[in-house]
Every structure is written in C-alpha cells, then in structure tokens.
Design a protein around this motif. Structure first.
Motif, PDB file in Angstrom:
ATOM      1  N   VAL A  27      84.860 104.020 -17.842  1.00 39.28           N
ATOM      2  CA  VAL A  27      83.897 104.047 -18.944  1.00 39.28           C
ATOM      3  C   VAL A  27      84.278 103.006 -19.996  1.00 39.28           C
ATOM      4  CG1 VAL A  27      83.026 105.462 -20.860  1.00 39.28           C
ATOM      5  CG2 VAL A  27      83.150 106.420 -18.555  1.00 39.28           C
ATOM      6  N   ALA A  28      85.563 102.898 -20.308  1.00 38.74           N
ATOM      7  CA  ALA A  28      86.018 101.913 -21.296  1.00 38.74           C
ATOM      8  C   ALA A  28      85.722 100.484 -20.840  1.00 38.74           C
ATOM      9  CB  ALA A  28      87.508 102.090 -21.570  1.00 38.74           C
ATOM     10  N   HIS A  29      85.682 100.277 -19.529  1.00 42.71           N
ATOM     11  CA  HIS A  29      85.334  98.961 -18.982  1.00 42.71           C
ATOM     12  C   HIS A  29      83.822  98.737 -18.939  1.00 42.71           C
ATOM     13  CE1 HIS A  29      89.154  97.158 -17.862  1.00 42.71           C
ATOM     14  NE2 HIS A  29      89.543  98.270 -17.259  1.00 42.71           N
ATOM     15  N   GLY A  30      83.034  99.801 -19.164  1.00 44.67           N
ATOM     16  CA  GLY A  30      81.581  99.638 -19.208  1.00 44.67           C
ATOM     17  C   GLY A  30      80.791 100.448 -18.201  1.00 44.67           C
ATOM     18  N   VAL A  31      81.456 101.248 -17.376  1.00 41.75           N
ATOM     19  CA  VAL A  31      80.761 102.100 -16.407  1.00 41.75           C
ATOM     20  C   VAL A  31      79.997 103.178 -17.167  1.00 41.75           C
ATOM     21  CG1 VAL A  31      81.157 103.810 -14.566  1.00 41.75           C
ATOM     22  CG2 VAL A  31      82.353 101.619 -14.517  1.00 41.75           C
ATOM     23  N   THR A  32      78.826 103.539 -16.670  1.00 43.60           N
ATOM     24  CA  THR A  32      77.966 104.489 -17.383  1.00 43.60           C
ATOM     25  C   THR A  32      78.032 105.907 -16.833  1.00 43.60           C
ATOM     26  OG1 THR A  32      76.071 103.926 -15.982  1.00 43.60           O
ATOM     27  CG2 THR A  32      76.334 102.677 -18.042  1.00 43.60           C
ATOM     28  N   GLY A 130      92.114  96.898 -10.464  1.00 45.96           N
ATOM     29  CA  GLY A 130      92.962  98.044 -10.144  1.00 45.96           C
ATOM     30  C   GLY A 130      92.163  99.326  -9.984  1.00 45.96           C
ATOM     31  N   LEU A 131      91.168  99.505 -10.860  1.00 41.92           N
ATOM     32  CA  LEU A 131      90.299 100.684 -10.748  1.00 41.92           C
ATOM     33  C   LEU A 131      89.496 100.653  -9.455  1.00 41.92           C
ATOM     34  CD1 LEU A 131      89.024 101.108 -14.400  1.00 41.92           C
ATOM     35  CD2 LEU A 131      90.274 102.808 -13.065  1.00 41.92           C
ATOM     36  N   ILE A 132      88.998  99.483  -9.099  1.00 39.87           N
ATOM     37  CA  ILE A 132      88.252  99.360  -7.839  1.00 39.87           C
ATOM     38  C   ILE A 132      89.134  99.764  -6.669  1.00 39.87           C
ATOM     39  CG2 ILE A 132      87.199  97.701  -6.221  1.00 39.87           C
ATOM     40  CD1 ILE A 132      86.070  96.247  -8.737  1.00 39.87           C
ATOM     41  N   ASP A 133      90.357  99.241  -6.624  1.00 34.34           N
ATOM     42  CA  ASP A 133      91.280  99.586  -5.534  1.00 34.34           C
ATOM     43  C   ASP A 133      91.568 101.087  -5.509  1.00 34.34           C
ATOM     44  OD1 ASP A 133      91.382  96.914  -4.826  1.00 34.34           O
ATOM     45  OD2 ASP A 133      93.350  96.560  -5.760  1.00 34.34           O
ATOM     46  N   ALA A 146      81.199 104.587  -9.079  1.00 32.10           N
ATOM     47  CA  ALA A 146      81.925 103.812 -10.080  1.00 32.10           C
ATOM     48  C   ALA A 146      82.267 102.421  -9.562  1.00 32.10           C
ATOM     49  CB  ALA A 146      83.194 104.543 -10.505  1.00 32.10           C
ATOM     50  N   VAL A 147      82.639 102.309  -8.289  1.00 34.15           N
ATOM     51  CA  VAL A 147      82.985 101.006  -7.705  1.00 34.15           C
ATOM     52  C   VAL A 147      81.799 100.054  -7.774  1.00 34.15           C
ATOM     53  CG1 VAL A 147      83.533  99.822  -5.527  1.00 34.15           C
ATOM     54  CG2 VAL A 147      84.889 101.798  -6.250  1.00 34.15           C
ATOM     55  N   VAL A 148      80.602 100.542  -7.485  1.00 27.85           N
ATOM     56  CA  VAL A 148      79.408  99.698  -7.559  1.00 27.85           C
ATOM     57  C   VAL A 148      79.276  99.118  -8.969  1.00 27.85           C
ATOM     58  CG1 VAL A 148      76.875  99.714  -7.488  1.00 27.85           C
ATOM     59  CG2 VAL A 148      78.190 100.876  -5.694  1.00 27.85           C
ATOM     60  N   GLN A 149      79.426  99.976  -9.979  1.00 28.43           N
ATOM     61  CA  GLN A 149      79.293  99.497 -11.359  1.00 28.43           C
ATOM     62  C   GLN A 149      80.450  98.588 -11.758  1.00 28.43           C
ATOM     63  OE1 GLN A 149      78.089 102.187 -14.450  1.00 28.43           O
ATOM     64  NE2 GLN A 149      77.031 103.519 -12.993  1.00 28.43           N
ATOM     65  N   LEU A 150      81.657  98.934 -11.360  1.00 25.21           N
ATOM     66  CA  LEU A 150      82.819  98.103 -11.693  1.00 25.21           C
ATOM     67  C   LEU A 150      82.675  96.704 -11.101  1.00 25.21           C
ATOM     68  CD1 LEU A 150      85.617 100.772 -11.261  1.00 25.21           C
ATOM     69  CD2 LEU A 150      85.073  99.580 -13.399  1.00 25.21           C
ATOM     70  N   ARG A 151      82.196  96.621  -9.872  1.00 23.57           N
ATOM     71  CA  ARG A 151      81.992  95.306  -9.243  1.00 23.57           C
ATOM     72  C   ARG A 151      80.928  94.512  -9.994  1.00 23.57           C
ATOM     73  NH1 ARG A 151      82.681  97.045  -3.059  1.00 23.57           N
ATOM     74  NH2 ARG A 151      84.898  96.587  -2.931  1.00 23.57           N
ATOM     75  N   ALA A 152      79.871  95.197 -10.420  1.00 26.44           N
ATOM     76  CA  ALA A 152      78.804  94.520 -11.176  1.00 26.44           C
ATOM     77  C   ALA A 152      79.349  93.993 -12.501  1.00 26.44           C
ATOM     78  CB  ALA A 152      77.633  95.472 -11.406  1.00 26.44           C
ATOM     79  N   ILE A 153      80.195  94.779 -13.156  1.00 30.59           N
ATOM     80  CA  ILE A 153      80.803  94.345 -14.424  1.00 30.59           C
ATOM     81  C   ILE A 153      81.723  93.156 -14.181  1.00 30.59           C
ATOM     82  CG2 ILE A 153      82.442  95.038 -16.228  1.00 30.59           C
ATOM     83  CD1 ILE A 153      81.236  97.939 -15.850  1.00 30.59           C
ATOM     84  N   LEU A 154      82.483  93.219 -13.113  1.00 25.18           N
ATOM     85  CA  LEU A 154      83.408  92.132 -12.770  1.00 25.18           C
ATOM     86  C   LEU A 154      82.654  90.842 -12.455  1.00 25.18           C
ATOM     87  CD1 LEU A 154      86.460  91.687 -12.386  1.00 25.18           C
ATOM     88  CD2 LEU A 154      86.159  92.287  -9.991  1.00 25.18           C
ATOM     89  N   ASP A 155      81.508  90.968 -11.799  1.00 26.67           N
ATOM     90  CA  ASP A 155      80.728  89.795 -11.382  1.00 26.67           C
ATOM     91  C   ASP A 155      79.771  89.293 -12.455  1.00 26.67           C
ATOM     92  OD1 ASP A 155      81.991  89.925  -8.961  1.00 26.67           O
ATOM     93  OD2 ASP A 155      80.373  91.013  -7.951  1.00 26.67           O
ATOM     94  N   ARG A 156      79.645  90.035 -13.542  1.00 30.39           N
ATOM     95  CA  ARG A 156      78.715  89.651 -14.610  1.00 30.39           C
ATOM     96  C   ARG A 156      79.184  88.339 -15.236  1.00 30.39           C
ATOM     97  NH1 ARG A 156      78.120  94.436 -18.371  1.00 30.39           N
ATOM     98  NH2 ARG A 156      80.294  93.985 -18.715  1.00 30.39           N
ATOM     99  N   PRO A 157      78.257  87.393 -15.430  1.00 27.54           N
ATOM    100  CA  PRO A 157      78.659  86.129 -16.063  1.00 27.54           C
ATOM    101  C   PRO A 157      79.110  86.358 -17.503  1.00 27.54           C
ATOM    102  CG  PRO A 157      76.354  86.052 -15.288  1.00 27.54           C
ATOM    103  CD  PRO A 157      76.866  87.426 -15.058  1.00 27.54           C
ATOM    104  N   SER A 158      80.093  85.627 -17.916  1.00 28.95           N
ATOM    105  CA  SER A 158      80.608  85.723 -19.271  1.00 28.95           C
ATOM    106  C   SER A 158      79.592  85.113 -20.244  1.00 28.95           C
ATOM    107  CB  SER A 158      81.945  84.993 -19.383  1.00 28.95           C
ATOM    108  OG  SER A 158      82.389  84.980 -20.706  1.00 28.95           O
ATOM    109  N   THR A 159      79.490  85.702 -21.443  1.00 25.74           N
ATOM    110  CA  THR A 159      78.556  85.192 -22.442  1.00 25.74           C
ATOM    111  C   THR A 159      79.250  84.301 -23.459  1.00 25.74           C
ATOM    112  OG1 THR A 159      78.873  87.178 -23.766  1.00 25.74           O
ATOM    113  CG2 THR A 159      76.996  87.162 -22.226  1.00 25.74           C
TER     114      THR A 159
END
Length: 160
Positions: A27-32, A130-133, A146-159
């Motif tokens: 959640v702290a990383h952005g998972v909903t 680490g959370l994904i693993d 959670a893995v689906v969302q974590l991967r999406a957050i990881l792959d999100r382009p930086s602003t």
C-alpha cells in the motif's frame, strides 16, 4: 488503516529495528488493496525484542494464534526459540517475522529495502521488486492481485 500506521509509529518511537513487508508495504508503494495487519521482518535479538515488548506493552499485546490469546511477555530463554510473533494489539494485528518467503532472512530483506518518507516519518520497507518476489512465493489470491499492481507501479513512466 490509521490504527495500523500507529503500530509503526510505536515501533519507530521505541527504535525497534524492522523492515515493513507485506500488504502495508505494498500500500505504501501505491497498491490499492486493503490490508488488515502490519507485517514486519526484524532481527530476533534480545535487545530488539525488548524494545518491541516495551513499545507494545500498553497496547495489551497477545499471541493471537494461541486459543487462550496469551499475553506477549518476553520470558528468559524465549528469545532463542522465537522465529515468528503473531500479535493482536489495541491498534490491530502485528506479524513479526525473522524470514520472508521469496526475500530471505532479515539481513537479506534489509538489503532489498528502501527508506520511504511516510506520514509517520522515515520507514524502511521492502522494495517493490522484493515485494513482488515475496508475493509470488506466497502465491495466494490477494498476493497475485498485489503483484499485478506492483508490476504496473514499477513499469509506470517517471514524471520527473
């Protein structure tokens, strides 16, 4: 959720050495997704567990996995036998683990952690990778989500 973050405030105030893992870290990383407990990985040393016991003392911690919900009391000789603590406190559930599936023991988890500036202050938590693993190793339904969302957050382009 606010009550759960109060557990982290307490750990920080008593200088408990830990890494935030599990759902609250996600959640702290952005998972909903919703989480109902605080999961931390920590070194199970007498000093660190002593700080944990002091920090939780007035929150009436009990072992929630025992039918009698025995109070959490550090007795002589107990520290060497502990690997996990599954506690219920006035602020909610706290799971203390010395090893995380897919991430390793405390030392390995700490190496894979990042320091995040959370509303409660700086907090060491397991990295997204680490959370994904870890969540892949657990392979439960909520972890797959959670893995689906974590991967999406990881792959999100930086602003930036």
């Amino acid at each position: 959720m606010e009550a759960l973050t109060r557990i982290l405030e307490r750990l920080n105030a008593y200088q408990v050495e830990y890494v935030l893992v599990g759902g609250l870290a996600a959640v702290a990383h952005g998972v909903t997704l919703v989480t109902r407990d605080v999961d931390v990985c920590l070194p199970f040393t007498a000093e660190n567990l002593g700080r944990l016991a002091q920090g939780l003392a007035d929150l009436h911690p009990v072992h929630r996995m025992t039918p009698q919900h025995l109070p959490f009391v550090l007795e002589p000789g107990l520290v060497q036998r502990l690997k996990h603590l599954f506690l219920q406190t006035d602020f909610g559930a706290l799971d203390c683990l010395d090893e995380i599936a897919g991430a390793g023991n405390y030392s390995a988890v700490k190496q894979r952690s990042v320091i995040a500036d959370l509303p409660i202050g700086p907090c060491r938590m397991l990295s997204i990778e680490g959370l994904i693993d870890s969540k892949q190793a657990l392979n439960r339904t909520q972890d797959k989500l959670a893995v689906v969302q974590l991967r999406a957050i990881l792959d999100r382009p930086s602003t930036q």
